[in-house]
Design an enzyme around this catalytic site. Structure first.
Site, PDB file in Angstrom:
ATOM      1  N   LYS A   1       0.838  -1.212   0.000  1.00 50.97           N
ATOM      2  CA  LYS A   1       0.000   0.000   0.000  1.00 50.97           C
ATOM      3  C   LYS A   1       0.868   1.254   0.000  1.00 50.97           C
ATOM      4  CE  LYS A   1       0.705   1.725   4.328  1.00 50.97           C
ATOM      5  NZ  LYS A   1       1.586   2.853   4.480  1.00 50.97           N
TER       6      LYS A   1
ATOM      7  N   PRO B   1       9.360  -4.674   0.181  1.00 52.66           N
ATOM      8  CA  PRO B   1      10.512  -4.490   1.074  1.00 52.66           C
ATOM      9  C   PRO B   1      10.101  -4.380   2.543  1.00 52.66           C
ATOM     10  CG  PRO B   1      10.119  -2.513  -0.237  1.00 52.66           C
ATOM     11  CD  PRO B   1       9.220  -3.575  -0.784  1.00 52.66           C
ATOM     12  N   LEU B   2      11.002  -4.821   3.415  1.00 51.32           N
ATOM     13  CA  LEU B   2      10.773  -4.765   4.866  1.00 51.32           C
ATOM     14  C   LEU B   2      10.933  -3.337   5.372  1.00 51.32           C
ATOM     15  CD1 LEU B   2      12.922  -7.742   6.182  1.00 51.32           C
ATOM     16  CD2 LEU B   2      10.460  -7.648   5.800  1.00 51.32           C
ATOM     17  N   ALA B   3      10.089  -2.955   6.328  1.00 47.42           N
ATOM     18  CA  ALA B   3      10.200  -1.638   6.967  1.00 47.42           C
ATOM     19  C   ALA B   3      10.366  -0.534   5.935  1.00 47.42           C
ATOM     20  CB  ALA B   3      11.362  -1.619   7.978  1.00 47.42           C
ATOM     21  N   GLY B   4       9.616  -0.630   4.847  1.00 46.63           N
ATOM     22  CA  GLY B   4       9.784   0.302   3.739  1.00 46.63           C
ATOM     23  C   GLY B   4       8.724   1.377   3.661  1.00 46.63           C
ATOM     24  N   GLY B   5       7.704   1.300   4.516  1.00 47.46           N
ATOM     25  CA  GLY B   5       6.604   2.256   4.418  1.00 47.46           C
ATOM     26  C   GLY B   5       5.541   1.797   3.434  1.00 47.46           C
TER      27      GLY B   5
ATOM     28  N   SER C   1       2.259  -5.858   7.434  1.00 46.12           N
ATOM     29  CA  SER C   1       0.797  -5.854   7.573  1.00 46.12           C
ATOM     30  C   SER C   1       0.149  -6.657   6.450  1.00 46.12           C
ATOM     31  CB  SER C   1       0.260  -4.420   7.531  1.00 46.12           C
ATOM     32  OG  SER C   1       0.839  -3.652   8.552  1.00 46.12           O
ATOM     33  N   ALA C   2       0.716  -6.555   5.253  1.00 51.72           N
ATOM     34  CA  ALA C   2       0.197  -7.306   4.112  1.00 51.72           C
ATOM     35  C   ALA C   2       0.286  -8.810   4.385  1.00 51.72           C
ATOM     36  CB  ALA C   2       0.985  -6.949   2.846  1.00 51.72           C
TER      37      ALA C   2
ATOM     38  N   ASP D   1      -2.733  -1.023   9.723  1.00 53.64           N
ATOM     39  CA  ASP D   1      -2.886  -1.116   8.266  1.00 53.64           C
ATOM     40  C   ASP D   1      -3.490  -2.443   7.808  1.00 53.64           C
ATOM     41  OD1 ASP D   1      -1.494   1.292   8.024  1.00 53.64           O
ATOM     42  OD2 ASP D   1       0.436   0.309   7.687  1.00 53.64           O
TER      43      ASP D   1
HETATM   44  O1  C5P Z   1      -0.564  -0.342  14.258  1.00 52.83           O
HETATM   45  P1  C5P Z   1       0.864  -0.701  14.090  1.00 52.83           P
HETATM   46  O2  C5P Z   1       1.298  -1.792  15.037  1.00 52.83           O
HETATM   47  O3  C5P Z   1       1.248  -0.992  12.684  1.00 52.83           O
HETATM   48  O4  C5P Z   1       1.686   0.586  14.510  1.00 52.83           O
HETATM   49  C1  C5P Z   1       3.073   0.562  14.739  1.00 52.83           C
HETATM   50  C2  C5P Z   1       3.471   1.797  15.528  1.00 52.83           C
HETATM   51  O5  C5P Z   1       3.294   2.981  14.734  1.00 52.83           O
HETATM   52  C3  C5P Z   1       2.650   2.051  16.769  1.00 52.83           C
HETATM   53  O6  C5P Z   1       3.163   1.338  17.862  1.00 52.83           O
HETATM   54  C4  C5P Z   1       2.801   3.555  16.959  1.00 52.83           C
HETATM   55  O7  C5P Z   1       4.043   3.870  17.546  1.00 52.83           O
HETATM   56  C5  C5P Z   1       2.825   4.063  15.534  1.00 52.83           C
HETATM   57  N1  C5P Z   1       1.486   4.467  15.069  1.00 52.83           N
HETATM   58  C6  C5P Z   1       0.950   5.656  15.538  1.00 52.83           C
HETATM   59  N2  C5P Z   1      -0.295   6.032  15.124  1.00 52.83           N
HETATM   60  C7  C5P Z   1      -0.983   5.290  14.237  1.00 52.83           C
HETATM   61  C8  C5P Z   1      -0.450   4.082  13.750  1.00 52.83           C
HETATM   62  C9  C5P Z   1       0.791   3.693  14.180  1.00 52.83           C
HETATM   63  O8  C5P Z   1       1.571   6.365  16.333  1.00 52.83           O
HETATM   64  N3  C5P Z   1      -2.194   5.698  13.851  1.00 52.83           N
END
Ligand code: C5P
Length: 314
Positions: free
Chosen positions: A25, A110-114, A119-120, A152
């Site tokens: 995404k 990619p890992l930790a890529g944004g 999540s996928a 996500d």
């Molecule tokens: O939801 P997820 O586990 O993917 O989020 C990872 C981290 O990103 C959270 O622990 C938080 O630090 C940050 N986050 C946030 N606000 C969001 C989504 C994620 O601060 N709406």
């Protein structure tokens, strides 16, 4: 009464392997509101699923195992911190079945890529194990389990283009006439931590160093309806971009190079460090991708289109 894989009377579930394809995404608009008491930020986002995929195969097994190949998988833990393992346990717990499966993941995201790769994979696991175990949950039930796994994950079950609110887990589809948008994706060396990017944004905001918050998604939603990439380009935005640029200043060079190569606009994807560029059409995306690759400002350049479906059995 709970049905368990391996019972003598196997009426439910798939007997052959279940293969699920799940997209990456990007956020066309990522509006980050204040930090909430639960540690998450209130979001106002428009998610968009693009044609870079991971593939998860689930087979019957006597325990839960996971093997992986592809993009960066050597760095991924195979324990309960892995989102695939957590997703399998979460679904089994909800449905009252044993979490037994042999899972194999082929990673291209990619890992930790944004790009929400982890999540996928969680979304793909829910869809695959639901079919393998014959638990037959509705999309809404799966989305509920998904939300507990990550903000996500519900979107990656739905796919397409969708509005995300709350911490990003509350999804409503954006209805637009079918249009394909063409992207160039610049994958950086290494990843960025999502919590760290959010913390950096908070810090920049406290010190007055962050740009103005994006606010409403109205302009972007209007642009999607106009089906003109030049109009959409003007409304793309990401509040986490300042944070990603602060943590990884070289991304400014990547963004400039994409625009110099002819992209209509470029933004950091999610918490970065991947940058995505909107182009006029598929041919333009190929041209921009070739020029961006020649500029050597990132590890890998790919083209993609969107929107595409969420996690689906193939
Ligand atoms: O939801 P997820 O586990 O993917 O989020 C990872 C981290 O990103 C959270 O622990 C938080 O630090 C940050 N986050 C946030 N606000 C969001 C989504 C994620 O601060 N709406």
């Amino acid at each position: 009464e709970a049905w368990r894989p391996g019972d003598d009377d196997e009426r439910r579930g798939a007997t052959g392997p279940v293969r699920v394809r799940v997209p990456a995404k990007v956020n066309l608009h990522l509006g980050v509101g204040p930090l909430r008491r639960d540690g998450y930020h209130e979001l106002n986002t428009v998610y968009h699923a693009i044609s870079i995929y991971d593939e998860l195969t689930a087979r019957r097994g006597d325990t839960l195992t996971l093997t992986m190949e592809g993009e960066g998988t050597g760095e991924l833990a195979l324990d309960d911190s892995n989102l695939v393992i957590r997703a399998a346990h979460a679904l089994a717990g909800y449905a009252g079945v044993m979490p037994h499966a042999r899972l194999h993941l082929r990673k291209q995201i990619p890992l930790a890529g944004g790009l929400a790769g982890g999540s996928a994979d969680a979304a793909a696991t829910l869809v695959a194990c639901d079919a393998l175990w014959g638990t037959g949950l509705s999309r809404d039930e799966l989305a509920g389990i998904a939300a507990d796994l990550g903000s996500d994950v519900p979107f990656l079950i739905h796919g397409g283009t969708a509005l995300g609110t709350g911490r990003g887990e509350a999804i409503s589809p954006v209805l637009a006439r079918p249009t394909s948008w063409h992207w160039v994706v610049a994958i950086a060396d290494g990843g960025l931590s999502t919590p760290q990017a959010y913390r950096e944004l908070d810090r920049l905001r406290e010190t007055g160093a962050a740009g103005p918050a994006l606010g409403s998604t109205d302009a972007l939603l209007g642009a999607l309806r106009q089906r003109d990439p030049r109009v959409l380009a003007r409304t793309l935005g990401n509040d986490l971009q300042d944070a990603a640029l602060s943590l990884r200043p070289s991304l400014a060079t990547t963004l400039k190079a994409g625009e110099a190569a002819g992209a209509l606009a470029g933004i950091v994807s999610g918490s970065g460090p991947t940058c995505v560029f909107l182009t006029a059409d598929a041919a333009d995306a190929e041209r921009v991708a070739a020029e961006l690759a020649a500029a050597e400002v990132c590890r890998q350049v790919r083209t993609a289109h969107g929107p595409v479906h969420g996690a689906r059995i193939t």
